[in-house]
Design an enzyme around this catalytic site. Structure first.
Site, PDB file in Angstrom:
ATOM      1  NE  ARG A  70      -4.023  -0.498   2.463  1.00 22.37           N
ATOM      2  CZ  ARG A  70      -5.467  -0.695   1.498  1.00 22.37           C
ATOM      3  NH1 ARG A  70      -5.211  -0.043   0.620  1.00 22.37           N
ATOM      4  NH2 ARG A  70      -5.662  -1.871   1.794  1.00 22.37           N
ATOM      5  CG  HIS A 114     -18.590   8.091   2.993  1.00 23.29           C
ATOM      6  ND1 HIS A 114     -18.899   6.747   2.299  1.00 23.29           N
ATOM      7  CD2 HIS A 114     -19.573   8.010   4.009  1.00 23.29           C
ATOM      8  CE1 HIS A 114     -18.326   5.495   3.227  1.00 23.29           C
ATOM      9  NE2 HIS A 114     -19.722   6.128   3.551  1.00 23.29           N
ATOM     10  CG  ASP A 150     -15.237   6.700   4.846  1.00 24.24           C
ATOM     11  OD1 ASP A 150     -15.102   7.229   3.970  1.00 24.24           O
ATOM     12  OD2 ASP A 150     -16.097   4.704   4.576  1.00 24.24           O
ATOM     13  CB  THR A 177     -29.649  13.027  -8.393  1.00 19.54           C
ATOM     14  OG1 THR A 177     -29.937  11.991  -8.554  1.00 19.54           O
ATOM     15  CG2 THR A 177     -30.065  14.021  -9.005  1.00 19.54           C
TER      16      THR A 177
HETATM   17  C1  GAR Z   1     -20.626   7.665  -5.190  1.00 15.43           C
HETATM   18  O1  GAR Z   1     -21.268   7.338  -4.829  1.00 15.43           O
HETATM   19  C2  GAR Z   1     -19.971   8.353  -4.274  1.00 15.43           C
HETATM   20  O2  GAR Z   1     -20.859   8.663  -2.800  1.00 15.43           O
HETATM   21  C3  GAR Z   1     -19.508   7.257  -3.769  1.00 15.43           C
HETATM   22  O3  GAR Z   1     -18.723   6.318  -4.782  1.00 15.43           O
HETATM   23  C4  GAR Z   1     -19.715   6.436  -5.797  1.00 15.43           C
HETATM   24  C5  GAR Z   1     -19.131   6.866  -7.106  1.00 15.43           C
HETATM   25  O4  GAR Z   1     -19.614   7.911  -7.941  1.00 15.43           O
HETATM   26  N1  GAR Z   1     -17.681   6.494  -2.781  1.00 15.43           N
HETATM   27  C6  GAR Z   1     -17.612   5.735  -1.736  1.00 15.43           C
HETATM   28  O5  GAR Z   1     -18.273   4.955  -1.671  1.00 15.43           O
HETATM   29  C7  GAR Z   1     -16.626   5.918  -1.578  1.00 15.43           C
HETATM   30  N2  GAR Z   1     -16.080   5.166   0.270  1.00 15.43           N
HETATM   31  P1  GAR Z   1     -18.968   8.426  -9.216  1.00 15.43           P
HETATM   32  O6  GAR Z   1     -17.386   7.003  -9.667  1.00 15.43           O
HETATM   33  O7  GAR Z   1     -19.679   8.036 -10.494  1.00 15.43           O
HETATM   34  O8  GAR Z   1     -18.136   9.308  -8.686  1.00 15.43           O
END
Ligand code: GAR
Length: 195
Positions: A70, A114, A150, A177
């Site tokens: 990592r 998040h 988070d 959205t």
């Molecule tokens: C979003 O809903 C974001 O909040 C979530 O992944 C999606 C990404 O959508 N993030 C996480 O879960 C982070 N832990 P996108 O690629 O279309 O922006």
């Protein structure tokens, strides 16, 4: 002074696209001097990379599986990010846990979105867990990134109702959205404070 934004993605990149679209208006360009200069993904097939390339934004792929640890992955990522001298590093659906060293390196300029109303439902499967708990409201949170997953100061939140018969996917779409409205707004607020 120009405020460069670097966005990290792993998938569809719709939040990244929302920020790029917002950044193309005159206020962001002239008053804030802000531009998205690079989109970096840990997945070569992330659909968001296509959008970025189509919008003449530099892209890079760092496959985490190609690194021994990592720490090694994060170190390589930092070199690439730092090339762009970012004022802000924006995690937008970047599905990697970051090392404390990475987080510290970008202290005060690293934010995440998040898909839950933090501090509830850190981690994965947030929408299904909200449904399982019988939540009446769900949403998303923009927060500063700290070494603890988070956690970190909450900068903005969007709330949506949970409707009868909701599936995790229906709820995710309703939340997403709102994410597209909230994330560019949160980025704009932070950049405004830097002017
Ligand atoms: C979003 O809903 C974001 O909040 C979530 O992944 C999606 C990404 O959508 N993030 C996480 O879960 C982070 N832990 P996108 O690629 O279309 O922006």
């Amino acid at each position: 002074m120009n405020k460069n934004i670097v966005i990290l993605i792993s998938g569809s990149g719709s939040n990244m696209a929302a920020i790029v679209k917002a950044s193309r208006n005159r206020h962001w360009q002239q008053r804030l001097g802000a531009q998205v200069v690079a989109v970096i993904s840990n997945k070569a097939n992330a659909a968001g990379l296509v959008f970025a390339r189509d919008h003449q934004i530099a892209t890079a792929v760092f496959d985490h599986k190609a690194f021994a640890s990592r720490e090694a992955f994060d170190a390589a990522l930092m070199v690439e990010i730092d090339r762009h001298e970012p004022a802000l590093v924006v995690l937008a659906g970047f599905m990697r846990i970051l090392t404390p060293g990475f987080v510290q390196h970008y202290e005060d300029r690293l934010i995440n979105i998040h898909p839950s109303l933090l501090p509830a439902f850190t981690g994965l499967n947030t929408h299904q867990r909200a449904l399982d708990m019988g939540c009446k409201f769900a949403g998303a949170t923009v927060h500063r990134v700290t070494a603890e997953l988070d956690h970190g100061e909450i900068l903005d939140q969007a709330v949506v109702p949970v409707l009868p018969g909701d599936t995790a996917q229906a709820l995710a779409e309703r939340v997403l959205t709102q994410e597209h409205i909230m994330y560019p707004r949160a980025v704009e607020r932070l950049l405004t404070r830097m002017v």
